[in-house]
Design a protein around this motif. Structure first.
Motif, PDB file in Angstrom:
ATOM      1  N   GLU A  55       0.888  -1.178  -0.036  1.00  0.00           N
ATOM      2  CA  GLU A  55       0.115  -0.128  -0.070  1.00  0.00           C
ATOM      3  C   GLU A  55       0.732   1.244  -0.209  1.00  0.00           C
ATOM      4  O   GLU A  55       0.461   2.165  -0.780  1.00  0.00           O
ATOM      5  CB  GLU A  55      -0.906  -0.191   1.011  1.00  0.00           C
ATOM      6  CG  GLU A  55      -1.893  -1.059   1.045  1.00  0.00           C
ATOM      7  CD  GLU A  55      -3.127  -0.998   2.315  1.00  0.00           C
ATOM      8  OE1 GLU A  55      -2.680  -0.249   3.274  1.00  0.00           O
ATOM      9  OE2 GLU A  55      -4.087  -1.843   2.251  1.00  0.00           O
TER      10      GLU A  55
ATOM     11  N   SER B 132      -8.030 -12.601  -9.918  1.00  0.00           N
ATOM     12  CA  SER B 132      -8.391 -12.267 -11.264  1.00  0.00           C
ATOM     13  C   SER B 132      -9.722 -12.621 -11.801  1.00  0.00           C
ATOM     14  O   SER B 132     -10.356 -12.013 -12.442  1.00  0.00           O
ATOM     15  CB  SER B 132      -7.318 -12.195 -12.268  1.00  0.00           C
ATOM     16  OG  SER B 132      -7.060 -13.597 -12.654  1.00  0.00           O
TER      17      SER B 132
ATOM     18  N   GLU C 236     -11.191 -10.350  -5.646  1.00  0.00           N
ATOM     19  CA  GLU C 236     -10.246 -10.041  -4.365  1.00  0.00           C
ATOM     20  C   GLU C 236     -11.092 -10.109  -3.077  1.00  0.00           C
ATOM     21  O   GLU C 236     -10.321 -10.391  -1.706  1.00  0.00           O
ATOM     22  CB  GLU C 236      -9.514  -8.837  -4.117  1.00  0.00           C
ATOM     23  CG  GLU C 236      -8.545  -8.392  -5.330  1.00  0.00           C
ATOM     24  CD  GLU C 236      -9.296  -7.555  -6.356  1.00  0.00           C
ATOM     25  OE1 GLU C 236      -9.910  -6.504  -6.126  1.00  0.00           O
ATOM     26  OE2 GLU C 236      -9.395  -8.091  -7.749  1.00  0.00           O
ATOM     27  N   ASP C 237     -12.423 -10.283  -3.042  1.00  0.00           N
ATOM     28  CA  ASP C 237     -13.339 -10.360  -1.749  1.00  0.00           C
ATOM     29  C   ASP C 237     -13.438 -11.719  -1.202  1.00  0.00           C
ATOM     30  O   ASP C 237     -14.640 -12.085  -0.809  1.00  0.00           O
ATOM     31  CB  ASP C 237     -14.456  -9.442  -1.968  1.00  0.00           C
ATOM     32  CG  ASP C 237     -15.282 -10.204  -3.035  1.00  0.00           C
ATOM     33  OD1 ASP C 237     -14.964 -10.876  -4.062  1.00  0.00           O
ATOM     34  OD2 ASP C 237     -16.461  -9.853  -2.863  1.00  0.00           O
TER      35      ASP C 237
ATOM     36  N   THR D  72      -3.614  -5.850 -11.433  1.00  0.00           N
ATOM     37  CA  THR D  72      -4.219  -4.303 -10.896  1.00  0.00           C
ATOM     38  C   THR D  72      -3.519  -4.309  -9.602  1.00  0.00           C
ATOM     39  O   THR D  72      -2.954  -4.912  -8.773  1.00  0.00           O
ATOM     40  CB  THR D  72      -5.582  -4.434 -10.745  1.00  0.00           C
ATOM     41  OG1 THR D  72      -5.975  -5.469  -9.735  1.00  0.00           O
ATOM     42  CG2 THR D  72      -6.144  -4.830 -11.830  1.00  0.00           C
ATOM     43  N   LYS D  73      -3.437  -2.818  -8.900  1.00  0.00           N
ATOM     44  CA  LYS D  73      -2.980  -2.412  -7.649  1.00  0.00           C
ATOM     45  C   LYS D  73      -3.785  -3.264  -6.915  1.00  0.00           C
ATOM     46  O   LYS D  73      -3.048  -3.592  -5.945  1.00  0.00           O
ATOM     47  CB  LYS D  73      -3.249  -0.879  -7.690  1.00  0.00           C
ATOM     48  CG  LYS D  73      -2.975  -0.340  -6.472  1.00  0.00           C
ATOM     49  CD  LYS D  73      -2.970   0.857  -5.972  1.00  0.00           C
ATOM     50  CE  LYS D  73      -4.314   1.410  -6.340  1.00  0.00           C
ATOM     51  NZ  LYS D  73      -4.466   3.113  -6.061  1.00  0.00           N
ATOM     52  N   GLU D  74      -5.025  -3.533  -6.883  1.00  0.00           N
ATOM     53  CA  GLU D  74      -5.703  -4.200  -5.716  1.00  0.00           C
ATOM     54  C   GLU D  74      -5.268  -5.673  -5.667  1.00  0.00           C
ATOM     55  O   GLU D  74      -4.922  -6.067  -4.730  1.00  0.00           O
ATOM     56  CB  GLU D  74      -7.220  -4.264  -5.877  1.00  0.00           C
ATOM     57  CG  GLU D  74      -7.563  -2.734  -5.962  1.00  0.00           C
ATOM     58  CD  GLU D  74      -7.277  -1.811  -6.927  1.00  0.00           C
ATOM     59  OE1 GLU D  74      -7.647  -0.615  -6.999  1.00  0.00           O
ATOM     60  OE2 GLU D  74      -6.983  -2.341  -8.308  1.00  0.00           O
ATOM     61  N   GLN D  75      -4.930  -6.286  -6.815  1.00  0.00           N
ATOM     62  CA  GLN D  75      -4.472  -7.619  -6.711  1.00  0.00           C
ATOM     63  C   GLN D  75      -3.078  -7.434  -6.281  1.00  0.00           C
ATOM     64  O   GLN D  75      -2.780  -8.515  -5.363  1.00  0.00           O
ATOM     65  CB  GLN D  75      -4.406  -8.145  -8.246  1.00  0.00           C
ATOM     66  CG  GLN D  75      -6.095  -8.509  -8.506  1.00  0.00           C
ATOM     67  CD  GLN D  75      -5.850  -8.641 -10.075  1.00  0.00           C
ATOM     68  OE1 GLN D  75      -5.136  -8.521 -10.801  1.00  0.00           O
ATOM     69  NE2 GLN D  75      -7.311  -8.942 -10.602  1.00  0.00           N
ATOM     70  N   SER D  76      -2.073  -7.002  -6.527  1.00  0.00           N
ATOM     71  CA  SER D  76      -0.858  -6.841  -6.047  1.00  0.00           C
ATOM     72  C   SER D  76      -0.986  -6.709  -4.393  1.00  0.00           C
ATOM     73  O   SER D  76      -0.409  -7.336  -3.752  1.00  0.00           O
ATOM     74  CB  SER D  76       0.104  -5.764  -6.730  1.00  0.00           C
ATOM     75  OG  SER D  76       0.514  -5.905  -7.813  1.00  0.00           O
ATOM     76  N   ILE D  77      -1.489  -5.837  -3.979  1.00  0.00           N
ATOM     77  CA  ILE D  77      -1.833  -5.447  -2.660  1.00  0.00           C
ATOM     78  C   ILE D  77      -2.512  -6.953  -1.592  1.00  0.00           C
ATOM     79  O   ILE D  77      -2.082  -7.149  -0.836  1.00  0.00           O
ATOM     80  CB  ILE D  77      -2.861  -4.380  -2.325  1.00  0.00           C
ATOM     81  CG1 ILE D  77      -2.051  -3.090  -2.697  1.00  0.00           C
ATOM     82  CG2 ILE D  77      -3.155  -4.185  -0.814  1.00  0.00           C
ATOM     83  CD1 ILE D  77      -2.727  -1.698  -2.621  1.00  0.00           C
ATOM     84  N   LYS D  78      -3.344  -7.363  -2.545  1.00  0.00           N
ATOM     85  CA  LYS D  78      -4.069  -8.613  -1.935  1.00  0.00           C
ATOM     86  C   LYS D  78      -3.041  -9.861  -1.895  1.00  0.00           C
ATOM     87  O   LYS D  78      -2.885 -10.496  -0.973  1.00  0.00           O
ATOM     88  CB  LYS D  78      -5.141  -9.008  -2.591  1.00  0.00           C
ATOM     89  CG  LYS D  78      -6.069 -10.076  -2.007  1.00  0.00           C
ATOM     90  CD  LYS D  78      -6.456  -9.991  -0.554  1.00  0.00           C
ATOM     91  CE  LYS D  78      -7.617  -8.977  -0.667  1.00  0.00           C
ATOM     92  NZ  LYS D  78      -8.322  -8.847   0.762  1.00  0.00           N
TER      93      LYS D  78
ATOM     94  N   TYR E 208      -0.794  -9.377   1.064  1.00  0.00           N
ATOM     95  CA  TYR E 208      -1.398  -9.648   2.370  1.00  0.00           C
ATOM     96  C   TYR E 208      -1.291 -11.139   2.462  1.00  0.00           C
ATOM     97  O   TYR E 208      -0.880 -11.736   3.863  1.00  0.00           O
ATOM     98  CB  TYR E 208      -2.482  -9.212   2.352  1.00  0.00           C
ATOM     99  CG  TYR E 208      -2.677  -7.515   2.898  1.00  0.00           C
ATOM    100  CD1 TYR E 208      -2.220  -7.455   4.288  1.00  0.00           C
ATOM    101  CD2 TYR E 208      -3.046  -6.501   2.041  1.00  0.00           C
ATOM    102  CE1 TYR E 208      -2.307  -6.252   4.619  1.00  0.00           C
ATOM    103  CE2 TYR E 208      -3.168  -5.393   2.711  1.00  0.00           C
ATOM    104  CZ  TYR E 208      -2.893  -5.174   3.958  1.00  0.00           C
ATOM    105  OH  TYR E 208      -2.896  -3.901   4.457  1.00  0.00           O
TER     106      TYR E 208
END
Length: 322
Positions: free
Chosen positions: A102, A182, A186-187, A296-302, A305
């Motif tokens: 993040e 993907s 991510e949820d 995506t940014k969201e996927q990289s962050i997930k 984690y």
């Protein structure tokens, strides 16, 4: 012509140089390694112009950088490059801390730089074709995604012994996690893993399970000491899609139905090691001619984690084991 530098002189950096020539508007101007001897040897063997062990000289010679150094150094190098206004393409996993991921993306936005995780599969023609097929929903509603990536690594190599950046999950798990995220999103509600380990406690085979409320499940298998079929299987309410091994270098996609006579098959281009696909995407994003698709940014962050939680549990295991 974008002036690109490489950080790191290992196996993946060599493959990157081999693939980077393919008609892209980019020039590899130098490689950085804090050990000058390693940088010079890499340049001589791979026909790269300049070797650097001085960070300031290196950073002033480039506009963009490919981070291919050991995993434990990714965060530091990516941050230093972004602070200098340098675009960053970082090998997977980019980092293994959600907070670090993040922070890096926030810094990239602040500096108006591109930050991209190099999971090469995401940018390949075959995976793009798969995404097109999934949008058409030929197999109905997707209920399960299973992705397997294994390779046998000789005991004694980094992946087998280095407790800080070793094991099957950190080495290969990003690919499968990307596929699940993907396709299913991510949820997810929860995830858990089981591992087989070598005498050092390093995971040589890991399964990660994902659950998405009551509508879908995911499974990622990674191995460096166990060999399995490297396929991607997407199961739906009307059929299934099989991306044949090696799915992370997708060349053959099959859509299967209850009636076997209706099977559809697609073949896709995949050249060399495939690293040129992510580099082409990276260059286009720098030039503003490509949207932020792929990973995506969201996927990289997930993914960061997921890796963080995995490593936390592995650390706890090793403490108990001692």
């Amino acid at each position: 012509m974008i002036r690109l530098g490489i950080i790191g002189t290992g196996r993946i950096a060599k493959r990157f140089v081999y693939d980077a020539w393919q008609g892209l508007d980019v020039e590899i101007v130098g490689v950085y390694n804090p050990h000058m001897e390693s940088a010079e040897k890499f340049c001589a063997e791979n026909h790269v112009k300049a070797a650097y062990s001085d960070w300031n000289l290196f950073i002033h010679a480039i506009e963009a950088v490919y981070v291919a150094s050991p995993l434990g150094t990714h965060a530091e190098y990516a941050k230093k490059a972004l602070e200098a206004g340098i675009h960053v393409l970082c090998e997977k996993p980019m980092v293994v801390s959600g907070a670090q991921a993040e922070e890096l993306f926030a810094l990239a936005d602040e500096q108006q730089c591109v930050l991209m995780e190099g999971i090469k599969t995401a940018y390949s023609p075959g995976y793009k074709k798969l995404r097109e097929l999934l949008e058409e929903k030929p197999i109905g509603e997707i209920r399960d995604v299973e992705a397997c990536f294994t390779k046998l690594v000789k005991p004694g190599l980094r992946e087998w012994t280095h407790l800080e950046d070793c094991g099957s999950m950190t080495e290969l798990g990003s690919y499968g996690c990307f596929a699940v995220l993907s396709i299913l999103g991510e949820d997810y509600v929860e995830s858990h893993h089981v591992s087989l380990r070598n005498e050092n406690g390093v995971d040589i085979f890991t399964k990660v399970f994902f659950s998405y409320h009551s509508y879908a499940t995911g499974l990622v298998k990674s191995g460096i000491g166990v060999k399995s079929e490297g396929e991607l299987l997407i199961s739906g309410t009307k059929g299934y899609i099989l991306v044949k091994a090696p799915w992370w270098m997708p060349k053959c996609i099959e859509v299967h139905f209850e009636d076997a006579n209706k099977t559809q098959k697609y073949t896709c281009e995949y050249v060399g090691n495939g690293l040129q696909y992510e580099l082409e995407h990276f260059v286009k994003r720098i030039k503003g001619t490509q949207m932020a698709s792929g990973v995506t940014k969201e996927q990289s962050i997930k993914i960061a984690y997921i890796m963080e939680e995995f490593l936390r549990q592995e650390k706890d295991y090793r403490i108990v084991r001692k």
